[in-house]
Design an enzyme around this catalytic site. Structure first.
Site, PDB file in Angstrom:
ATOM      1  N   ASP A 183       0.837  -1.206   0.000  1.00 53.28           N
ATOM      2  CA  ASP A 183       0.000   0.000   0.000  1.00 53.28           C
ATOM      3  C   ASP A 183       0.874   1.259   0.000  1.00 53.28           C
ATOM      4  OD1 ASP A 183       0.867  -0.104   2.612  1.00 53.28           O
ATOM      5  OD2 ASP A 183      -1.124   0.015   3.527  1.00 53.28           O
ATOM      6  N   SER A 184       2.207   1.067   0.030  1.00 51.44           N
ATOM      7  CA  SER A 184       3.136   2.193  -0.170  1.00 51.44           C
ATOM      8  C   SER A 184       2.883   2.842  -1.532  1.00 51.44           C
ATOM      9  CB  SER A 184       4.589   1.716  -0.070  1.00 51.44           C
ATOM     10  OG  SER A 184       4.817   0.616  -0.935  1.00 51.44           O
TER      11      SER A 184
ATOM     12  N   LYS B  61      -1.133  -9.510   3.238  1.00 50.99           N
ATOM     13  CA  LYS B  61      -0.344  -9.012   4.368  1.00 50.99           C
ATOM     14  C   LYS B  61      -1.216  -8.081   5.195  1.00 50.99           C
ATOM     15  CE  LYS B  61       3.032  -5.722   3.920  1.00 50.99           C
ATOM     16  NZ  LYS B  61       2.598  -4.654   4.852  1.00 50.99           N
TER      17      LYS B  61
ATOM     18  N   GLU C 159       9.335  -4.650  10.329  1.00 49.48           N
ATOM     19  CA  GLU C 159       9.794  -3.359   9.777  1.00 49.48           C
ATOM     20  C   GLU C 159      10.302  -2.429  10.876  1.00 49.48           C
ATOM     21  OE1 GLU C 159       7.110  -1.203   7.167  1.00 49.48           O
ATOM     22  OE2 GLU C 159       8.522   0.486   7.044  1.00 49.48           O
TER      23      GLU C 159
ATOM     24  N   GLU D 225      -1.125  -5.562   8.869  1.00 49.57           N
ATOM     25  CA  GLU D 225      -0.277  -4.961   9.902  1.00 49.57           C
ATOM     26  C   GLU D 225      -0.908  -5.172  11.270  1.00 49.57           C
ATOM     27  OE1 GLU D 225       0.691  -0.850   9.072  1.00 49.57           O
ATOM     28  OE2 GLU D 225       1.311  -1.307   7.024  1.00 49.57           O
TER      29      GLU D 225
ATOM     30  N   ASP E 240      -1.142  -6.423  -0.178  1.00 52.99           N
ATOM     31  CA  ASP E 240      -1.129  -5.675   1.081  1.00 52.99           C
ATOM     32  C   ASP E 240      -2.551  -5.200   1.391  1.00 52.99           C
ATOM     33  OD1 ASP E 240       0.149  -4.621   3.241  1.00 52.99           O
ATOM     34  OD2 ASP E 240       1.166  -3.001   2.151  1.00 52.99           O
TER      35      ASP E 240
HETATM   36  O1  KIV Z   1       3.479  -1.102   1.603  1.00 53.04           O
HETATM   37  C1  KIV Z   1       4.647  -1.525   1.580  1.00 53.04           C
HETATM   38  O2  KIV Z   1       5.391  -1.334   0.621  1.00 53.04           O
HETATM   39  C2  KIV Z   1       5.101  -2.264   2.760  1.00 53.04           C
HETATM   40  C3  KIV Z   1       6.573  -2.449   2.911  1.00 53.04           C
HETATM   41  C4  KIV Z   1       7.112  -1.247   3.602  1.00 53.04           C
HETATM   42  C5  KIV Z   1       6.905  -3.693   3.626  1.00 53.04           C
HETATM   43  O3  KIV Z   1       4.316  -2.633   3.589  1.00 53.04           O
END
Ligand code: KIV
Length: 270
Positions: A51-52, A119, A188, A121, A90
């Site tokens: 989600d970056s 993924k 992280e 968090e 993500d």
């Molecule tokens: O969103 C992302 O790119 C991430 C990485 C920082 C692991 O979660």
């Protein structure tokens, strides 16, 4: 001209990744589109559609406004480009607040994309969500330590694992998430000592970002590592290419040639 030889020739699955723990470092990178994913195909074991992308691709301040639709669209693009890596989706902020919501959203991920895992968090407070997903046949990567989706509630990006108590808390998180069914623990922004303690405590692979050289694998955000994201550069980011400089030089040359009527020349005209 060098002939490019892919290092990986077979589809990488989560069981391939599980077997790599403690043997061979796992290479993971983010990607958000087919062009780049194709360049990474055969080079990395895993691709994270992070989600970056909300920050580097969309230009937002943080990751919090990423949506399921947006993440699905980009994951489909990555799936079109890369055939061999294990692709991870993500889950965006707010998409896994309850077990029911997490299952509904992650089911969409499996039905609409080729991602092999999602993924999320969170520490041990998210163990119930991890259990609900894995009980329903959805593989989960649990992201602990510095969690970018907590940037507003925590007032910034804070490095974790700076004292014994926090290292213990991170190890507890990892153990509970593993017991709930997490296939991988992503760590992280933690001191290397903490990442080492987590890696030694769990039997599933760990993947680190800003967590030192002690985890079972490493992940970097593509726009950071190739020098395209210029808003800030965390200490752990290494530039493998000066992307922003290369593009600026390219666009400047193009502009100059168009202005001077040098482009297109005969070679580039019908
Ligand atoms: O969103 C992302 O790119 C991430 C990485 C920082 C692991 O979660």
């Amino acid at each position: 001209m060098s002939i490019h030889t892919p290092k990986i020739e077979k589809k990488v699955t989560l069981s391939t990744i599980a077997k790599m723990k403690g043997k061979e470092p796992i290479v993971m990178v983010t990607a958000y589109d087919a062009l780049l994913a194709k360049l990474f195909d055969g080079e990395v074991e895993m691709i994270l559609v992070g989600d970056s992308l909300n920050m580097s691709f969309l230009g937002k301040e943080d990751t919090l406004s990423a949506t399921m639709d947006q993440m699905i669209y980009h994951t489909q693009a990555v799936c079109n480009g890369a055939k061999l890596p294990c692709i991870v989706f993500d889950m965006p902020f707010g998409s896994y607040t309850t077990a029911e919501l997490a299952i509904a959203n992650a089911t969409r991920v499996y039905q609409e994309t080729c991602a092999q895992a999602v993924k999320i968090e969170g520490g041990k407070e998210k163990a119930d969500i991890v259990r609900a997903l894995s009980d329903n046949g959805i593989a989960v990567i649990a992201h602990i330590g510095l969690m970018p989706q907590h940037v507003r509630s925590e007032g910034g990006y804070k490095v974790r694992g700076k004292d014994e108590a926090d290292i213990k808390a991170l190890v507890e998180d990892a153990l509970e998430l593993e017991a709930a069914g997490a296939a991988i623990i992503l760590v992280e922004g933690v001191k290397a000592e903490a990442a080492k303690a987590v890696t030694e405590a769990v039997s599933v692979p760990t993947i680190g970002i800003g967590a030192g050289n002690v985890t079972d694998g490493q992940v970097l955000v593509w726009s950071d590592m190739f020098g395209f994201f210029e808003a800030f550069k965390p200490k752990f980011v290494k530039h493998y290419f000066d992307g922003a400089k290369a593009i600026r030089e390219g666009i400047e040359t193009y502009r100059n040639e168009v202005k001077a009527r040098e482009f297109p020349d005969d070679e580039h005209s019908y």
